[in-house]
Design an enzyme around this catalytic site. Structure first.
Site, short mmCIF file in Angstrom:
data_model
loop_
_atom_site.label_atom_id
_atom_site.label_comp_id
_atom_site.label_asym_id
_atom_site.label_seq_id
_atom_site.Cartn_x
_atom_site.Cartn_y
_atom_site.Cartn_z
CE LYS A 111 -1.36 -6.09 2.25
NZ LYS A 111 -1.55 -5.25 3.44
CE LYS A 194 -3.49 2.17 -3.86
NZ LYS A 194 -4.46 1.75 -2.84
CE LYS A 197 2.27 1.49 2.50
NZ LYS A 197 1.45 1.96 3.61
P1 AMP Z 1 -1.79 2.52 2.59
O1 AMP Z 1 -0.61 3.32 2.98
O2 AMP Z 1 -1.66 1.85 1.26
O3 AMP Z 1 -2.30 1.63 3.68
O4 AMP Z 1 -2.93 3.58 2.35
C1 AMP Z 1 -3.35 4.50 3.33
C2 AMP Z 1 -4.54 5.25 2.78
O5 AMP Z 1 -4.17 5.99 1.59
C3 AMP Z 1 -5.69 4.33 2.37
O6 AMP Z 1 -6.91 4.94 2.74
C4 AMP Z 1 -5.57 4.23 0.88
O7 AMP Z 1 -6.81 4.02 0.25
C5 AMP Z 1 -4.98 5.60 0.48
N1 AMP Z 1 -4.11 5.49 -0.71
C6 AMP Z 1 -2.96 4.77 -0.82
N2 AMP Z 1 -2.40 4.90 -2.05
C7 AMP Z 1 -3.23 5.72 -2.76
C8 AMP Z 1 -3.23 6.24 -4.09
N3 AMP Z 1 -2.25 5.98 -4.96
N4 AMP Z 1 -4.25 7.06 -4.46
C9 AMP Z 1 -5.24 7.35 -3.60
N5 AMP Z 1 -5.31 6.90 -2.33
C10 AMP Z 1 -4.33 6.09 -1.90
#
Ligand code: AMP
Ligand code: TRP
Length: 332
Positions: A111, A194, A197
């Site tokens: 980051k 992946k 967002k």
């Molecule tokens: P984040 O919004 O990236 O902080 O992710 C929130 C939660 O969603 C975390 O537990 C991530 O591991 C899960 N997550 C985010 N993107 C994905 C994805 N594309 N596939 C599976 N899990 C995800």
């Protein structure tokens, strides 16, 4: 009873990657654990945020979690900033966590990138705040994605070294529940990235609030290859986009990818994509509907968060008091 704690940042709208990869599992874990779910707005501040948007995103994410099945009567749902214990414990831990441990964190390196000198202190100490989140509730299990494993390892190190330094059995060493069976959902535009967002293209993801037409359009445009679907999982090797769509179908219908392929082996993508779009639309519609209802009643959502924060404080405040006492803080 074992206690789980997990957190999610209010940095954007939730997509099916978050849902299938994390939140859906949280919903199920409520049956077997005393569960605490936290919208981690203080963590969101480690990256630049528009204040009005962050405020709105915090309420909206809480509403989305409720709509997805987090039951605030059974579990505790609250915003991190509303419980001072998180910040207090983070400070106390920052006085027992060596820089060397923080220096190993790969997420900070990613980051901060090349501009390390300009990176904020909060981004660097992010994992210490995360340790405080978990240990303020003496949580024993933490359901997280693979990417958070290192932060959880640090949490265990902090807990262990605190106990050792002060000769106490204060903090449990929380177990990661790496959501192994959890689906890793990939971008609809690139099967090697992946679903995220932060992807510039909204066509790369299905948002929890997308309507049926949008979902159908996104799947229609999703990248695939010219071959029909294989009839066995082996046939998905080297076909990441095909594998991703099959994985999403399997997760949404709660069956194995083998079962999906038994049904669709030999089918063209046009047929499969339209079935997948119908399935996704019908699975997400009730959640989106409930979310709209909740967003029309912001006072109710805020009430849930307020109540969650009060219950959270009831657990965390005595932990802070004990920690301060152990460390030699003079409490009057
Ligand atoms: P984040 O919004 O990236 O902080 O992710 C929130 C939660 O969603 C975390 O537990 C991530 O591991 C899960 N997550 C985010 N993107 C994905 C994805 N594309 N596939 C599976 N899990 C995800
Ligand atoms: N760092 C986690 C993420 O980005 C979010 C988080 C903050 C968290 N505090 C937590 C997860 C405590 C589990 C437990 O996904």
């Amino acid at each position: 009873m074992n206690r789980i704690f997990s957190g999610i940042q209010p940095t954007a709208k939730m997509h099916i990657g978050n849902y299938l990869g994390a939140v859906r599992h949280w919903v199920r874990l409520q049956d077997s654990f005393d569960a605490i779910f936290c919208v981690v707005d203080l963590h969101a501040l480690t990256q630049p945020q528009d204040p009005a948007e962050l405020r709105q995103a915090t309420r909206e994410l809480a509403a989305t979690l409720m709509a997805a099945g987090i039951n605030p009567e059974r579990s505790i749902l609250f915003a991190q900033s509303s419980v001072a214990a998180h910040s207090e414990l983070a400070w106390l831990f920052s006085c027992v966590a060596p820089l060397g441990w923080l220096n190993r964190m790969t997420q900070f390196k990613e980051k901060a990138g090349k501009k390390r000198e300009q990176a904020m202190l909060g981004l660097y100490s992010y994992p210490v705040l995360m340790a405080a989140d978990i240990l303020a509730y003496l949580a024993t299990h933490v359901p997280v994605g693979e990417d958070q494993k290192q932060h959880l390892e640090l949490t265990r190190e902090i807990a262990g070294s605190f106990n050792h330094r002060y000769g106490v059995e204060m903090f449990p060493l929380p177990e990661p529940q790496i959501l192994g069976s959890a689906t890793r959902v990939m971008s609809l535009r690139d099967g090697s990235a992946k679903m995220s967002k932060s992807d510039a293209s909204d066509y790369s993801r299905i948002n929890m609030t997308d309507d049926a037409d949008t979902i159908a359009q996104k799947f229609r445009k999703a990248k695939t290859d010219p071959e029909p679907l294989p009839s066995e999982p082996d046939g998905l090797e080297g076909r990441p986009e095909a594998a991703n769509l099959v994985t999403i179908f399997a997760a949404l219908s709660d069956i194995s990818t083998a079962d999906v392929l038994t049904r669709f082996g030999g089918a063209q993508f046009s047929t499969f994509k339209s079935e997948l779009a119908d399935l996704a639309a019908s699975s997400l519609a009730p959640i989106a509907g409930e979310l709209r209802r909740l967003l029309d009643d912001p006072d109710y959502v805020d009430g849930v968060l307020r109540d969650g924060a009060a219950r959270a404080r009831g657990i965390a405040d005595p932990v802070i008091a004990r920690t301060q006492e152990i460390m030699g803080i003079h409490r009057v």
